[in-house]
Design a protein around this motif. Structure first.
Motif, PDB file in Angstrom:
ATOM      1  N   ASN A  88      -9.074  -5.304  -1.281  1.00  0.00           N
ATOM      2  CA  ASN A  88     -10.533  -5.416  -1.434  1.00  0.00           C
ATOM      3  C   ASN A  88     -11.247  -4.969  -0.171  1.00  0.00           C
ATOM      4  O   ASN A  88     -12.267  -4.291  -0.237  1.00  0.00           O
ATOM      5  CB  ASN A  88     -10.932  -6.847  -1.788  1.00  0.00           C
ATOM      6  CG  ASN A  88     -10.528  -7.228  -3.192  1.00  0.00           C
ATOM      7  OD1 ASN A  88     -10.317  -6.372  -4.049  1.00  0.00           O
ATOM      8  ND2 ASN A  88     -10.400  -8.512  -3.431  1.00  0.00           N
ATOM      9  N   ALA A  89     -10.720  -5.347   0.989  1.00  0.00           N
ATOM     10  CA  ALA A  89     -11.341  -4.959   2.259  1.00  0.00           C
ATOM     11  C   ALA A  89     -11.296  -3.449   2.447  1.00  0.00           C
ATOM     12  O   ALA A  89     -12.279  -2.836   2.869  1.00  0.00           O
ATOM     13  CB  ALA A  89     -10.644  -5.665   3.423  1.00  0.00           C
ATOM     14  N   VAL A  90     -10.166  -2.842   2.121  1.00  0.00           N
ATOM     15  CA  VAL A  90     -10.044  -1.389   2.244  1.00  0.00           C
ATOM     16  C   VAL A  90     -11.008  -0.712   1.278  1.00  0.00           C
ATOM     17  O   VAL A  90     -11.696   0.241   1.630  1.00  0.00           O
ATOM     18  CB  VAL A  90      -8.585  -0.930   1.986  1.00  0.00           C
ATOM     19  CG1 VAL A  90      -8.503   0.580   1.857  1.00  0.00           C
ATOM     20  CG2 VAL A  90      -7.675  -1.421   3.099  1.00  0.00           C
ATOM     21  N   ALA A  91     -11.106  -1.222   0.050  1.00  0.00           N
ATOM     22  CA  ALA A  91     -12.005  -0.642  -0.944  1.00  0.00           C
ATOM     23  C   ALA A  91     -13.454  -0.722  -0.490  1.00  0.00           C
ATOM     24  O   ALA A  91     -14.262   0.148  -0.803  1.00  0.00           O
ATOM     25  CB  ALA A  91     -11.823  -1.351  -2.283  1.00  0.00           C
ATOM     26  N   GLY A  93     -14.347  -0.526   2.594  1.00  0.00           N
ATOM     27  CA  GLY A  93     -14.468   0.228   3.828  1.00  0.00           C
ATOM     28  C   GLY A  93     -14.444  -0.608   5.078  1.00  0.00           C
ATOM     29  O   GLY A  93     -14.825  -0.148   6.144  1.00  0.00           O
ATOM     30  N   GLN A  94     -13.988  -1.846   4.991  1.00  0.00           N
ATOM     31  CA  GLN A  94     -13.988  -2.719   6.157  1.00  0.00           C
ATOM     32  C   GLN A  94     -12.844  -2.432   7.110  1.00  0.00           C
ATOM     33  O   GLN A  94     -12.911  -2.773   8.270  1.00  0.00           O
ATOM     34  CB  GLN A  94     -13.937  -4.178   5.718  1.00  0.00           C
ATOM     35  CG  GLN A  94     -15.191  -4.608   4.997  1.00  0.00           C
ATOM     36  CD  GLN A  94     -15.095  -6.033   4.503  1.00  0.00           C
ATOM     37  OE1 GLN A  94     -14.059  -6.659   4.609  1.00  0.00           O
ATOM     38  NE2 GLN A  94     -16.182  -6.530   3.949  1.00  0.00           N
ATOM     39  N   GLN A  95     -11.804  -1.833   6.625  1.00  0.00           N
ATOM     40  CA  GLN A  95     -10.676  -1.502   7.495  1.00  0.00           C
ATOM     41  C   GLN A  95      -9.901  -0.370   6.859  1.00  0.00           C
ATOM     42  O   GLN A  95      -9.851  -0.245   5.652  1.00  0.00           O
ATOM     43  CB  GLN A  95      -9.777  -2.712   7.722  1.00  0.00           C
ATOM     44  CG  GLN A  95      -9.255  -3.328   6.450  1.00  0.00           C
ATOM     45  CD  GLN A  95      -8.785  -4.745   6.678  1.00  0.00           C
ATOM     46  OE1 GLN A  95      -9.251  -5.414   7.575  1.00  0.00           O
ATOM     47  NE2 GLN A  95      -7.856  -5.191   5.869  1.00  0.00           N
ATOM     48  N   ALA A  96      -9.307   0.445   7.696  1.00  0.00           N
ATOM     49  CA  ALA A  96      -8.569   1.588   7.186  1.00  0.00           C
ATOM     50  C   ALA A  96      -7.206   1.183   6.660  1.00  0.00           C
ATOM     51  O   ALA A  96      -6.779   1.633   5.627  1.00  0.00           O
ATOM     52  CB  ALA A  96      -8.421   2.646   8.273  1.00  0.00           C
ATOM     53  N   MET A  97      -6.528   0.291   7.407  1.00  0.00           N
ATOM     54  CA  MET A  97      -5.184  -0.097   6.994  1.00  0.00           C
ATOM     55  C   MET A  97      -4.795  -1.372   7.724  1.00  0.00           C
ATOM     56  O   MET A  97      -5.096  -1.551   8.888  1.00  0.00           O
ATOM     57  CB  MET A  97      -4.193   1.019   7.333  1.00  0.00           C
ATOM     58  CG  MET A  97      -2.814   0.799   6.845  1.00  0.00           C
ATOM     59  SD  MET A  97      -1.868   2.303   7.143  1.00  0.00           S
ATOM     60  CE  MET A  97      -0.284   1.741   6.654  1.00  0.00           C
ATOM     61  N   MET A  98      -4.098  -2.248   7.033  1.00  0.00           N
ATOM     62  CA  MET A  98      -3.612  -3.472   7.660  1.00  0.00           C
ATOM     63  C   MET A  98      -2.394  -3.140   8.505  1.00  0.00           C
ATOM     64  O   MET A  98      -1.632  -2.245   8.168  1.00  0.00           O
ATOM     65  CB  MET A  98      -3.215  -4.497   6.596  1.00  0.00           C
ATOM     66  CG  MET A  98      -4.378  -5.046   5.816  1.00  0.00           C
ATOM     67  SD  MET A  98      -5.571  -5.885   6.851  1.00  0.00           S
ATOM     68  CE  MET A  98      -4.573  -7.180   7.541  1.00  0.00           C
ATOM     69  N   PRO A  99      -2.184  -3.854   9.599  1.00  0.00           N
ATOM     70  CA  PRO A  99      -0.991  -3.606  10.402  1.00  0.00           C
ATOM     71  C   PRO A  99       0.260  -3.922   9.598  1.00  0.00           C
ATOM     72  O   PRO A  99       0.272  -4.810   8.761  1.00  0.00           O
ATOM     73  CB  PRO A  99      -1.131  -4.572  11.577  1.00  0.00           C
ATOM     74  CG  PRO A  99      -2.193  -5.530  11.199  1.00  0.00           C
ATOM     75  CD  PRO A  99      -3.010  -4.917  10.114  1.00  0.00           C
ATOM     76  N   MET A 100       1.305  -3.146   9.849  1.00  0.00           N
ATOM     77  CA  MET A 100       2.569  -3.355   9.154  1.00  0.00           C
ATOM     78  C   MET A 100       3.307  -4.484   9.840  1.00  0.00           C
ATOM     79  O   MET A 100       3.148  -4.713  11.018  1.00  0.00           O
ATOM     80  CB  MET A 100       3.419  -2.084   9.208  1.00  0.00           C
ATOM     81  CG  MET A 100       2.709  -0.872   8.691  1.00  0.00           C
ATOM     82  SD  MET A 100       3.122  -0.381   7.059  1.00  0.00           S
ATOM     83  CE  MET A 100       4.840  -0.140   7.130  1.00  0.00           C
ATOM     84  N   GLY A 101       4.111  -5.196   9.099  1.00  0.00           N
ATOM     85  CA  GLY A 101       4.907  -6.253   9.704  1.00  0.00           C
ATOM     86  C   GLY A 101       5.263  -7.305   8.692  1.00  0.00           C
ATOM     87  O   GLY A 101       5.039  -7.144   7.500  1.00  0.00           O
ATOM     88  N   ASP A 102       5.813  -8.390   9.192  1.00  0.00           N
ATOM     89  CA  ASP A 102       6.226  -9.487   8.343  1.00  0.00           C
ATOM     90  C   ASP A 102       5.021 -10.360   8.063  1.00  0.00           C
ATOM     91  O   ASP A 102       4.503 -11.018   8.948  1.00  0.00           O
ATOM     92  CB  ASP A 102       7.331 -10.302   9.025  1.00  0.00           C
ATOM     93  CG  ASP A 102       7.815 -11.446   8.168  1.00  0.00           C
ATOM     94  OD1 ASP A 102       7.552 -11.426   6.946  1.00  0.00           O
ATOM     95  OD2 ASP A 102       8.452 -12.351   8.711  1.00  0.00           O
TER      96      ASP A 102
END
Length: 128
Positions: A88-91, A93-102
């Motif tokens: 929802n945040a990406v849709a 436009g609030q952030q491009a991508m969440m950091p990868m990880g656990d």
């Protein structure tokens, strides 16, 4: 590969030489979710080893399945909620991508806190 045993046959138990009892899976609840060109089947099932959620995706002749033991369903739901929030945040436009990880339970919140703490440390606000 054919092993000469029936489809439901299991190899003999090495301790007593007898075939173990077959594990019968019982459907407790079923649901089907059509998404675009796919069908997703959700089955809450139970057998002698316990309850589990079976999720199968069918596209044409391809089928993919995952099994989640009931002990992991709450954690799975938490992660799913976090992924939905991220989507929802990406849709929006609030952030491009969440950091990868656990992303364990609360992983998204933990990631936000880590970023905030790193910023404080960089700004000198994190020191007494």
């Amino acid at each position: 590969m054919e092993d000469g045993m029936g489809a439901n046959s299991l190899p003999a138990d090495p301790l007593n030489g007898q075939a173990p009892a077959l594990v019968e899976d019982i459907d407790l609840r079923r649901s089907t979710l059509p998404v675009e060109q796919k069908k997703i089947f959700l089955n809450l099932r139970e057998n002698s080893r316990g309850r589990y959620l079976r999720i199968a995706e069918v596209t044409g002749n391809n089928r993919s399945t995952i099994i989640i033991p009931s002990s992991g369903l709450i954690h799975f739901r938490s992660l799913l909620d976090e992924f939905i929030e991220s989507d929802n945040a990406v849709a929006m436009g609030q952030q491009a991508m969440m950091p990868m990880g656990d992303f364990g339970a609360g992983g998204l919140e933990q990631t936000k806190k880590k970023k905030k703490n790193k910023k404080k440390a960089r700004d000198g606000a994190g020191t007494p």
